[in-house]
Design an enzyme around this catalytic site. Structure first.
Site, mmCIF file in Angstrom:
data_model
loop_
_atom_site.group_PDB
_atom_site.id
_atom_site.type_symbol
_atom_site.label_atom_id
_atom_site.label_comp_id
_atom_site.label_asym_id
_atom_site.label_seq_id
_atom_site.Cartn_x
_atom_site.Cartn_y
_atom_site.Cartn_z
ATOM 1 N N HIS A 7 11.881 47.476 -27.513
ATOM 2 C CA HIS A 7 12.696 47.305 -26.299
ATOM 3 C C HIS A 7 11.891 46.784 -25.099
ATOM 4 O O HIS A 7 12.346 45.904 -24.370
ATOM 5 C CB HIS A 7 13.374 48.635 -25.966
ATOM 6 C CG HIS A 7 14.620 48.509 -25.162
ATOM 7 N ND1 HIS A 7 15.711 49.343 -25.323
ATOM 8 C CD2 HIS A 7 14.981 47.649 -24.178
ATOM 9 C CE1 HIS A 7 16.667 48.990 -24.482
ATOM 10 N NE2 HIS A 7 16.244 47.972 -23.771
ATOM 11 N N TYR A 38 20.643 53.336 -25.376
ATOM 12 C CA TYR A 38 21.995 53.190 -24.798
ATOM 13 C C TYR A 38 22.872 54.399 -25.144
ATOM 14 O O TYR A 38 23.958 54.547 -24.595
ATOM 15 C CB TYR A 38 22.690 51.919 -25.299
ATOM 16 C CG TYR A 38 22.028 50.610 -24.922
ATOM 17 C CD1 TYR A 38 20.959 50.563 -24.033
ATOM 18 C CD2 TYR A 38 22.471 49.412 -25.453
ATOM 19 C CE1 TYR A 38 20.354 49.362 -23.705
ATOM 20 C CE2 TYR A 38 21.882 48.202 -25.127
ATOM 21 C CZ TYR A 38 20.807 48.185 -24.258
ATOM 22 O OH TYR A 38 20.217 46.990 -23.929
#
Ligand code: NDP
Ligand SMILES: O=C(O)C(=O)[C@@H](O)[C@H](O)C(=O)CO
Length: 276
Positions: free
Chosen positions: A106, A48
Site C-alpha cells: 500500500h 479499508y
C-alpha cells in the site's frame, strides 16, 4: 474497453472501480452495480475494512469470478515477511475468494524500511498461488529500483495519486520504459475543485461530455488506468462511458498544463509519508 498486458502475462482493463469508503449494505449495492455496469477491476485494501463488503458484492453480482480483477493491499504495519503472508491469507478469507488477482504494497514507508522484505513475501505468495499479479502503490522510482536490485522482480503495477492538478508527467515515462502499468488513485481528485475546472469545462462542452468523463479519458489516453469510486449508479455508468470519443492533442495539452507544484490532495508524499 481494451486490456493492457502486464509484464507477467496477466491483463488489466483500462478503467477500474475504487471502493474506499464503500462499506456495509450501501457498499455492497454500489459494488454489485459497478460490476453489473461493466467494471472489472475492484480496488480494495486491508485498511479499508471493506474486504467483506467487496466479497459479498462479488458473490451477489452476475459476473463470473474469473472475469474480475480483485485487488487488495498490504498495510504498512505488516511489512515483516510472516505478517505479510498472514495478511494476504486474511484478505483472501475476508474477500471469500480462492486467490487475489492483484496484490499491492500500500505504501513504501521508507523510514520503516521493510518494503523489500514485504516484496519477498509477495513474490512467494505469488509462487504459492495466493496472488496472480504483484505490484505496489505510491512507490517512487528509487523504491522500484531497490526492489529490482534486491529481488530481480519488478512490480506489474504502481498505483499512485494522479489527477489534472497533480499529473506526475515525469513519472509516466520511467514506468513506460520498465513496462509497469500506472493506476491513478483519486483520478477525479476525490471530487475536489478539479471536477468544476473552467478549462476542462470548455473541453467537456466541445465533446458533449461531462468534466469527469473528460478527466477519465485524459488518464486513459495517457496510458494510465483510473479507478474512480462512485456510490451512484448514474455516475458509475457515466465514468465508464468514455470509449466513444478521443481527445485531440491540443485538449490533452490544456489539461496537462493545469498541474500544480503542490497539487497533492493531502500532504502524502511517499518520500516522507508513512501509513500503517
Ligand atoms: N493506493 C492508495 O494509496 C490509494 C488508493 N485509492 C483508491 O482509489 C480509488 C479512487 O479514489 P478516491 O479517493 O475514491 O477518489 P475519486 O477521484 O475516485 O473520487 C471519488 C469522489 O468523486 C465522486 N464522483 C465520482 N464520479 C463522479 C462524477 N461522475 N461526477 C461527480 N462526482 C463524482 C464520488 O462521489 P459519489 O460516490 O457520491 O459518486 C466521490 O466523492 C479509491 O476508492 C481507492 O480504491 C485512493 C486513495 C489512495
Ligand atoms: O485510501 C487509501 O488507499 C489511502 O492510502 C489513504 O491514505 C487515503 O488516501 C486517505 O486519504 C486516508 O486519509
Amino acid at each position: 474497453m481494451e486490456n493492457y498486458n502486464l509484464i507477467d502475462g496477466q491483463v488489466l482493463p483500462q478503467v477500474g472501480f475504487g471502493t474506499y469508503k464503500l462499506n456495509g449494505t450501501t457498499g455492497v449495492h454500489a459494488i454489485v452495480n459497478a460490476l453489473n455496469n461493466g467494471y472489472r477491476i475492484l480496488d480494495t485494501a486491508y485498511n479499508y475494512e471493506n474486504e467483506g463488503t467487496v466479497g459479498k458484492a462479488i458473490q451477489e453480482s452476475h459476473v463470473d469470478r474469473d472475469q474480475i480483477i480483485v485487488t487488495s493491499k498490504l498495510p504498512g504495519r505488516y511489512h515483516s515477511y510472516d505478517q505479510a503472508i498472514n495478511a494476504i491469507q486474511e484478505s483472501i478469507y475476508r474477500l471469500g475468494v480462492e486467490y487475489l488477482d492483484l496484490y499491492l504494497i500500500h505504501w513504501p514507508n521508507p523510514k520503516q524500511g521493510k518494503y523489500v522484505e514485504a516484496w519477498k513475501a509477495l513474490i512467494d505468495a505469488q509462487k504459492l498461488g495466493l496472488i496472480k499479479s504483484i505490484g505496489v502503490c505510491n512507490f517512487l522510482e528509487e523504491h522500484i529500483e531497490t526492489l529490482e536490485k534486491e529481488t530481480g522482480v519488478l512490480p506489474t503495477v504502481n498505483q499512485i495519486e494522479l489527477h489534472p492538478y497533480f499529473n506526475q508527467k515525469d513519472v509516466l515515462e520511467y514506468h513506460k520504459e520498465k513496462g509497469i502499468i500506472i493506476e491513478a488513485w483519486s483520478p477525479l481528485g476525490r471530487a475536489s475543485e478539479v471536477i468544476n475546472d473552467a478549462k476542462i469545462g470548455q473541453i467537456a462542452e466541445k465533446y458533449n461530455k461531462t468534466i469527469p468523463q473528460i478527466i477519465l479519458k485524459w488518464h486513459v489516453q495517457n496510458g494510465v488506468v483510473p479507478i474512480p469510486k462512485s456510490t451512484s449508479i448514474a455516475r458509475q455508468i457515466q465514468n465508464i462511458d468514455i470509449f466513444d470519443f478521443y481527445l485531440e492533442s491540443e485538449d490533452l495539452a490544456i489539461i496537462d498544463a493545469l498541474t500544480q507544484d503542490n497539487g497533492r490532495l493531502k500532504d502524502q508524499d511517499p518520500a516522507t509519508y508513512e501509513e500503517f
